[in-house]
Design a protein around this motif. Sequence first.
Motif, PDB file in Angstrom:
ATOM      1  N   LEU A   1      12.510   5.258 -27.182  1.00 15.84           N
ATOM      2  CA  LEU A   1      11.239   5.245 -27.894  1.00 15.84           C
ATOM      3  C   LEU A   1      10.272   4.238 -27.282  1.00 15.84           C
ATOM      4  O   LEU A   1       9.066   4.459 -27.247  1.00 15.84           O
ATOM      5  N   GLU A   2      10.853   3.126 -26.800  1.00 15.82           N
ATOM      6  CA  GLU A   2      10.007   2.059 -26.268  1.00 15.82           C
ATOM      7  C   GLU A   2       9.418   2.419 -24.890  1.00 15.82           C
ATOM      8  O   GLU A   2       8.293   2.058 -24.570  1.00 15.82           O
ATOM      9  N   LEU A   3      10.221   3.112 -24.080  1.00 13.18           N
ATOM     10  CA  LEU A   3       9.899   3.212 -22.644  1.00 13.18           C
ATOM     11  C   LEU A   3       9.548   4.642 -22.182  1.00 13.18           C
ATOM     12  O   LEU A   3       9.731   4.987 -21.016  1.00 13.18           O
ATOM     13  N   VAL A   4       9.032   5.449 -23.094  1.00 13.47           N
ATOM     14  CA  VAL A   4       8.635   6.817 -22.724  1.00 13.47           C
ATOM     15  C   VAL A   4       7.636   6.755 -21.547  1.00 13.47           C
ATOM     16  O   VAL A   4       6.738   5.909 -21.529  1.00 13.47           O
ATOM     17  N   HIS A   5       7.840   7.601 -20.572  1.00  9.06           N
ATOM     18  CA  HIS A   5       6.956   7.687 -19.393  1.00  9.06           C
ATOM     19  C   HIS A   5       6.980   6.433 -18.528  1.00  9.06           C
ATOM     20  O   HIS A   5       6.004   6.110 -17.878  1.00  9.06           O
ATOM     21  N   GLU A   6       8.071   5.708 -18.562  1.00  9.95           N
ATOM     22  CA  GLU A   6       8.128   4.491 -17.733  1.00  9.95           C
ATOM     23  C   GLU A   6       9.297   4.530 -16.753  1.00  9.95           C
ATOM     24  O   GLU A   6       9.866   3.496 -16.398  1.00  9.95           O
ATOM     25  N   TYR A   7       9.653   5.713 -16.331  1.00  9.09           N
ATOM     26  CA  TYR A   7      10.654   5.933 -15.261  1.00  9.09           C
ATOM     27  C   TYR A   7      12.053   5.478 -15.633  1.00  9.09           C
ATOM     28  O   TYR A   7      12.877   5.223 -14.757  1.00  9.09           O
ATOM     29  N   THR A   8      12.360   5.307 -16.924  1.00  7.03           N
ATOM     30  CA  THR A   8      13.660   4.717 -17.249  1.00  7.03           C
ATOM     31  C   THR A   8      14.645   5.707 -17.863  1.00  7.03           C
ATOM     32  O   THR A   8      15.853   5.503 -17.756  1.00  7.03           O
ATOM     33  N   ARG A   9      14.170   6.743 -18.522  1.00  2.03           N
ATOM     34  CA  ARG A   9      15.056   7.540 -19.364  1.00  2.03           C
ATOM     35  C   ARG A   9      16.229   8.141 -18.587  1.00  2.03           C
ATOM     36  O   ARG A   9      17.362   8.100 -19.051  1.00  2.03           O
ATOM     37  N   TRP A  10      15.961   8.712 -17.432  1.00  2.00           N
ATOM     38  CA  TRP A  10      17.054   9.408 -16.738  1.00  2.00           C
ATOM     39  C   TRP A  10      18.144   8.433 -16.327  1.00  2.00           C
ATOM     40  O   TRP A  10      19.340   8.701 -16.540  1.00  2.00           O
TER      41      TRP A  10
ATOM     42  N   ASN B   1       0.827  -1.212   0.000  1.00  2.00           N
ATOM     43  CA  ASN B   1       0.000   0.000   0.000  1.00  2.00           C
ATOM     44  C   ASN B   1       0.863   1.264   0.000  1.00  2.00           C
ATOM     45  O   ASN B   1       0.503   2.279  -0.593  1.00  2.00           O
ATOM     46  N   LYS B   2       2.020   1.189   0.659  1.00  2.00           N
ATOM     47  CA  LYS B   2       2.876   2.388   0.747  1.00  2.00           C
ATOM     48  C   LYS B   2       3.370   2.833  -0.624  1.00  2.00           C
ATOM     49  O   LYS B   2       3.747   3.998  -0.798  1.00  2.00           O
ATOM     50  N   MET B   3       3.404   1.902  -1.598  1.00  2.00           N
ATOM     51  CA  MET B   3       3.786   2.306  -2.950  1.00  2.00           C
ATOM     52  C   MET B   3       2.773   3.279  -3.518  1.00  2.00           C
ATOM     53  O   MET B   3       3.085   4.116  -4.348  1.00  2.00           O
ATOM     54  N   VAL B   4       1.514   3.122  -3.066  1.00  2.00           N
ATOM     55  CA  VAL B   4       0.449   3.992  -3.556  1.00  2.00           C
ATOM     56  C   VAL B   4       0.528   5.350  -2.872  1.00  2.00           C
ATOM     57  O   VAL B   4       0.453   6.395  -3.499  1.00  2.00           O
ATOM     58  N   THR B   5       0.709   5.300  -1.545  1.00  2.00           N
ATOM     59  CA  THR B   5       0.608   6.541  -0.789  1.00  2.00           C
ATOM     60  C   THR B   5       1.921   7.314  -0.723  1.00  2.00           C
ATOM     61  O   THR B   5       1.922   8.524  -0.621  1.00  2.00           O
ATOM     62  N   ASP B   6       3.032   6.617  -0.752  1.00  2.00           N
ATOM     63  CA  ASP B   6       4.303   7.307  -0.503  1.00  2.00           C
ATOM     64  C   ASP B   6       5.351   7.129  -1.601  1.00  2.00           C
ATOM     65  O   ASP B   6       6.427   7.687  -1.509  1.00  2.00           O
ATOM     66  N   GLY B   7       5.070   6.303  -2.563  1.00  2.00           N
ATOM     67  CA  GLY B   7       6.138   5.953  -3.494  1.00  2.00           C
ATOM     68  C   GLY B   7       6.451   6.986  -4.537  1.00  2.00           C
ATOM     69  O   GLY B   7       7.477   6.930  -5.200  1.00  2.00           O
ATOM     70  N   GLY B   8       5.589   7.993  -4.721  1.00  2.00           N
ATOM     71  CA  GLY B   8       5.841   8.942  -5.784  1.00  2.00           C
ATOM     72  C   GLY B   8       5.593   8.366  -7.161  1.00  2.00           C
ATOM     73  O   GLY B   8       5.833   9.036  -8.162  1.00  2.00           O
ATOM     74  N   TYR B   9       5.105   7.118  -7.204  1.00  2.00           N
ATOM     75  CA  TYR B   9       4.967   6.470  -8.508  1.00  2.00           C
ATOM     76  C   TYR B   9       3.852   7.056  -9.345  1.00  2.00           C
ATOM     77  O   TYR B   9       3.776   6.818 -10.533  1.00  2.00           O
ATOM     78  N   GLN B  10       2.931   7.793  -8.694  1.00  2.00           N
ATOM     79  CA  GLN B  10       1.862   8.381  -9.496  1.00  2.00           C
ATOM     80  C   GLN B  10       2.110   9.855  -9.794  1.00  2.00           C
ATOM     81  O   GLN B  10       1.301  10.483 -10.437  1.00  2.00           O
ATOM     82  N   TYR B  11       3.214  10.377  -9.311  1.00  2.00           N
ATOM     83  CA  TYR B  11       3.419  11.814  -9.552  1.00  2.00           C
ATOM     84  C   TYR B  11       4.906  12.159  -9.655  1.00  2.00           C
ATOM     85  O   TYR B  11       5.427  12.386 -10.738  1.00  2.00           O
ATOM     86  N   GLY B  12       5.582  12.146  -8.525  1.00  2.00           N
ATOM     87  CA  GLY B  12       6.934  12.689  -8.474  1.00  2.00           C
ATOM     88  C   GLY B  12       7.920  11.998  -9.400  1.00  2.00           C
ATOM     89  O   GLY B  12       8.786  12.643 -10.005  1.00  2.00           O
TER      90      GLY B  12
END
Lengths: 1118, 491
Positions: free
Chosen positions: B421-430, B54-65
Amino acid sequence: MKKIDNGASSGATTLLIKYLLMTKLILIFTFIFSLQSFAHTYGQKNISVKLQKVQLKKALKIIEQQGTFRFVYKDDILPKDKLVSIDVTNAGLEEVLEMVLQNTSLTYQKINESLIVITKELPEDNSAAPLAETVSGKVTNEKGEPLAGASITEKGGNNTTTTKSDGTFEISVANENITLIISYVGYLNKEVALNDSKNPINIELKPSLANLNEVVVIGYGSQKKKDITSAIAVVNVKDVSTRPIVNAVEAITGKAAGVQVAVPSGSPGADLSVKIRGIGSPNGGEPLYVVDGVLANDIKALDPNSIESISILKDASAAGIYGAAGSTNGVVIITTKRGTKGKPKTEVNVYTGTQQIVKKLPVLNNSQWLSLQKEIYGSDPIIPSYYDLTNTNNNWQDLIYQKAPQTGVNVSTSGGSEKGTYYLGIGYLNQEGIIVGSNFKRYSIKLSVEQNATDWLKLGANFNYNRTYQRTVTDNASANFGGVVISALVTPEYIPVKMPAGAPVPGVYGVSNFYSGENPLSNIYNNTNKTIGNNLLGNVFTEIKLPFAIKYRSQFNASVGNSKYDWFQDPYSSLTGISAGGAARSNYSEVFRWAWDNTLSYSKIIGLHSIDVVAGTSALNEKIETSGQYGTGFATNAVQTLNGASGNFQVGTARYEWSTNSYFGRLNYSFSDRYLFTATVRRDGSSRVGNKVVWGNFPAVSAGWKVSNEKFMKNVTWMQNLKIRAGWGKTGNLPPYTMLYPSYSLLNAGSAYAYNSSAASPGISPSGQFGNAGLKWESARQMNVGFDVSFLQNNLTLSVDYYHKKVENMIFTQQLPLTTGGAFTALNLPGFDINKGLEFTIEANVIKKKDFDWSSNFNMSFNKNLISGIDPTISFQTGAVSIGGSRAPIYTQVIKDGYSLGTFWGYESKGVDPETGNLVYSNETVGLGSALPEYTLGFSNTVRYKSFTLSFLIDAVGGNKVYNATRMETESVSGYANSTAAVLDRWMQKGDVTDIPRALDNGTSNAAAAALLRSQISSHYLEDGSFVRLRNITLSYQFSNDLIKKLGLSGAKFYLTGQNLAIITKYKGYYPEVNGYGQGTNNQATNAGSGASLMSLGIDRGTYPAAKTFTAGINIQF
Amino acid sequence: MRINKSHLIYTIVFATLLASCNKSFLEKAPESNLAAGTIKTAADAENLLTGTYNKMVTDGGYQYGQFFLSDGRSDNNYINGDNQDAEQPFENFTYTPSNSLSQGLWQGYYAHITAANAVTDNVAPIDDPSWAGTNRKEQILGEARYLRALAYYWLVTQWGDCPIILSVTNGDNFYPSRNSSTEVYALIIEDLKYAESVLNASPYKSQAGRATKGAAQALLAKTYAQMGDYSNCLDYCNNVIAGPYSLVPNYADIWGASNKNNSESIFELQVSSGGTPYSFWGVQIFSYVASDGWPKRNIASYDLINAFNAAGDAGERYTATFNFQLTSASFNMPVNAWNSAAPIPFMNKLRNPNGFASPENIIMIRMADIILLAAEANNQLGNTVPATTLLNQIRTRAGLPNTTATTQSTLALAILNERRLELVHEYTRWNDLLRADANGTINLVTLMNSQVNSNNVNLNYNMNADKHQFLLPVPLQDIQLNKNLIQNPGY
């Protein structure tokens, strides 16, 4: 003529009284203290007199001169044409009188050996009556207004009575030689010798600002003001009925030294903030309220009109009797009105008026906005064609701020007999907000009954109940999150109220594709915020007189506060409403508190020793329940309750409880009315401290020396009543809003996870609270020294106090480093919160003439706060604001060693570099000043000329800073939002000398400076919050007694009041007395489960501005 | 007075005793929270583990940061948000220690670690009979340690050195100093290897969303890659590839409500469609909504669209990735980056914003990521042939011809570009760019500073040559609260 026997049964006298009462004559008895009626010679049966056609009055006088007796009669009953001719030698008095009164309708009664009353003859009545005389009269104030409830006591005797609503009284006394003592709170006592008076006795009392016999309500008892050895302020609340006061606390504003009352928000129904002698805890500085003995966190349940008196306990010796219930921050004791013996009294107070914003802030018009945009981005913005920059010029401040009506009605009726009293008051208040869509309504009832069941048993109850309806608009938020005040400043003028044809979604409230906030009217009307509150504060009690002059009192108190909050977002009227499909939230909370107090008290005067003791126990329990529901997907805005929602349902309920148990005692001792001593002790146990250290002991002592009662002062006439006071004590404090179960490390049970992307599996996760079973009481060591003195026959009084309050074991809900995941724990921080200060109060009767008088109260206090002894390498951040679209906090304040509470912390702005146009900052962040004022001042005056009374109150604070976070959005000279006209002075070219930096945007200039300007705390936005304000001015007209009588009333007053009419300040925002994060936001019910944050002070974050008001009202008594 | 004195006194004594209630009157225990120390059973242990997910939802930043941390910061996206103080510095490399977004992420990862530590603290002493004959207890610990490793992966790659916390109270030491990144990587690998050793290939009770052996191996591969250990990286990539995962035939079918937990997904954050117990608000501020006044974040950059065009990628991958809409959405975009009167490329992979209550799952790791990572590892280790094969596997699905790159260096660039090109918006580019900079494929400073807008005007990102912006500053609040923390250089 008929002789009346003067034996034990003098029926005629009784009948006479009855008769006169029946004929509604106020003057009852022909008991006239005419100066002529004196005589004192000769014995009983030795009257020798020879009269020839002498007027009856003269005859009586001559006869008087023959003996030791006296005749008492009313002049006008003696027939003027009656001529007396007698010739007797050594006759008895009765014989002589028979002769003298022959052929008249007069009779006489021998009260005792020396007093003969002559009255008109009345039919015989055989009912029994006590052998006594009845004296009547009327008590008025210096203006001739009747004083109801004044007490009349026979000096050295037991007879006592109080005046009725018309100021009249009657009292039975043993004989004519006694003296009456007339006393009334706020007036000088007067002694009237009966044998020295006219008939009827008209007594005029003179007001006394230094009425030393005034009785002051203190904790679990009362005390004469002259015997007080601690720091207690008594607030004059007489003006409450002539001011449109919504919140009872407002009555204290500017009235007492060392007491600061702030209106942190102008939102209708918003809470006020009170600080007594600085801030006694980093957790908050609000005092404890004690209403008729009920301990309360707030006094929402009180209608201001039901307040009888307010006293404020400021130091340890005064407040110590309340121990850890909050006495570190002082105690505000409120006594509500109750009935008085006598004729029923009814009072009606009606007022109506209008409120408006104090000032508006100029903003950029469309062309100024465009040129700023061009400067920021280097080219004209591309604006969709459905916006009309030429013809749409919405001044949003004009659209949201209104002249708002306010109406109040209060009706009360009270009365009572020897057996009991009652008071019933009802009130209605309807206050529209100065921002459209916000309002507050209150319906209140107050009931007080007391009954003397027997001569040793008294029972009573007090209830204050109200129901409130409040519709609020969002403030303290940026426009992006619905903040209306900021939205009205940053929504460009070309944005339409409703989107026009041609726009993607025409008909919804206007938005900008550039500027992400909706227009303020959308925030107001698309989001409905309604709160319904029920507040009850009451008690039932019994008082029992025990043997040995011990009094037992048992009081059961209850307070219930519940609030139901409903929010609805219209699914069609705005873009956000449409994208959510409409949404609704319904929250409910209830706080129920009961307390049971049992006290024994004992008073005794033994020779020169006077002792007053009280001892008792108190148990208190509070339960807090909250629930909340949420849902989205509304088909219609016609159904706004959650049964109309179709999805995203969220629910939650929670329950909390805490309790305290206390033992306390107080001894007041005085010797020879010169040396005074007070000692209190309280032992408190609570579930809210660590469960290893449940109990705390809090002793306090104080002493006073009435110097002027010493023999060596006998010849000092230029000053009166000099008293020197000193006190020391330890008080406890339980921060009201910190965690309720500090001993426990907690886990949350609601952390579910949707495995398989389907139904939730229940989960448990750390809540963030780490327990501390050793959490000790926050406590303060307080010292107070002072003196009171009067001059000019008590027409000028001066009180001076110095205090030093050192709080230790400060309870911190400490944010632990983020590497704990953001956990927090309650701990006692080593170190101190120190407040020290000086208070002056001067009260004066400047002028005291028959038709003209002027009284004045001036108080001033200086306070210095310091946090000392905490680890200098750490600091606690507080005062969070969030800017623009960010939810993330930017902290404006720190709690730090060597600095005051409320210290703003950030970069020092050194002005705009004329070369670059960028703001220049210090390299390091530094303390920028504190939100706590260095001094506060109150100056109230009442000037009366004949029937007109003008009163005004000026208050001022100085040396405090306000962080104007609103300007971070309205002057950031970046982005697409509108700005205030201040940015017209921005730097534009080399050499410009100005305070406003250049227009900035991404990559076009110094990005670091831009980021700092927008996201860091700097002195650029910090302003001087000092002000001098005309808080209140009232002109009232007292209708003449004749007119009132004709109308069948006992009093009538018409008044005009203005509040906040003038303010002198350098502050650039709407109103300097602002705190967007005031104590009022710390609702205990809603914060009960969280580790509430530390205090925040003096932050303007698009806060609802305070209004100025004009009111007219009338007050009628009958 | 005619009172029965003794009666009265009894009454008063009784009342006083009542008022000075017994001891339990002052003992109140929380009713709406659990007190620590009450975790005793197997069910408790499972619930505590669920709370860690559940903490991945509330604290993980995975939906925003995390969107700003990866794509927003890189050359892929313009941040464009109205939270300019927090978000915009990730566009402009102007983040400071007081940046609230960075602070929120740091705190969120540690909150996640604390939740995982609550499992390892509490479950280890439990001896529940229902576990007899199974390794469920070890699996619970393994899943928790997987989640802990995931949080440390983000901490160490974004901040470098960071404190290692292995129990809730850290032995009552709330003021830790930073451990070296070497130590942190070692911990991640230890945790993941433990998870790999105890978890099965399929999730416990077939509950998608739980960590599995494959998820542990995939994260091990990504961790080793970030360490520069391509040999171990390759081993774990191959383990994953040999596992139960396969590419979804149509790229567009990887996302969407009907495609949750598909064959390509290795670790996926679970969101139910009903809005309970939680939903994802973040999608609303990233994905285009016609009737919404919100400025949408993470608008694709001119450079990214160019990259698709240059690759001739205009098919399903292109249309599944972007949602071109005409909106005048110029909010906080770098100057003239896009003509705001023309269609703007919004994020499209998470398509259902549902008014801040999106039911979209978020795929954290998927097969294509590991295949391309295997290609990268092979290429770095000199195995260009298998590298090319793996690369072409992804290109084929995207409807593109085989790569023309042949040398190790051109292949390295081709793989990097394909990942982009494959992984746009999937937290990988940086993190991809950090690796590429570390192994010499590109110069990240030059790459960012050469970014231009659609008018070919330089965007002035001003990344410093000392590379200090590669790592985020330690949040100011923690520096202030904990004097043992030392700031990263350059801040």
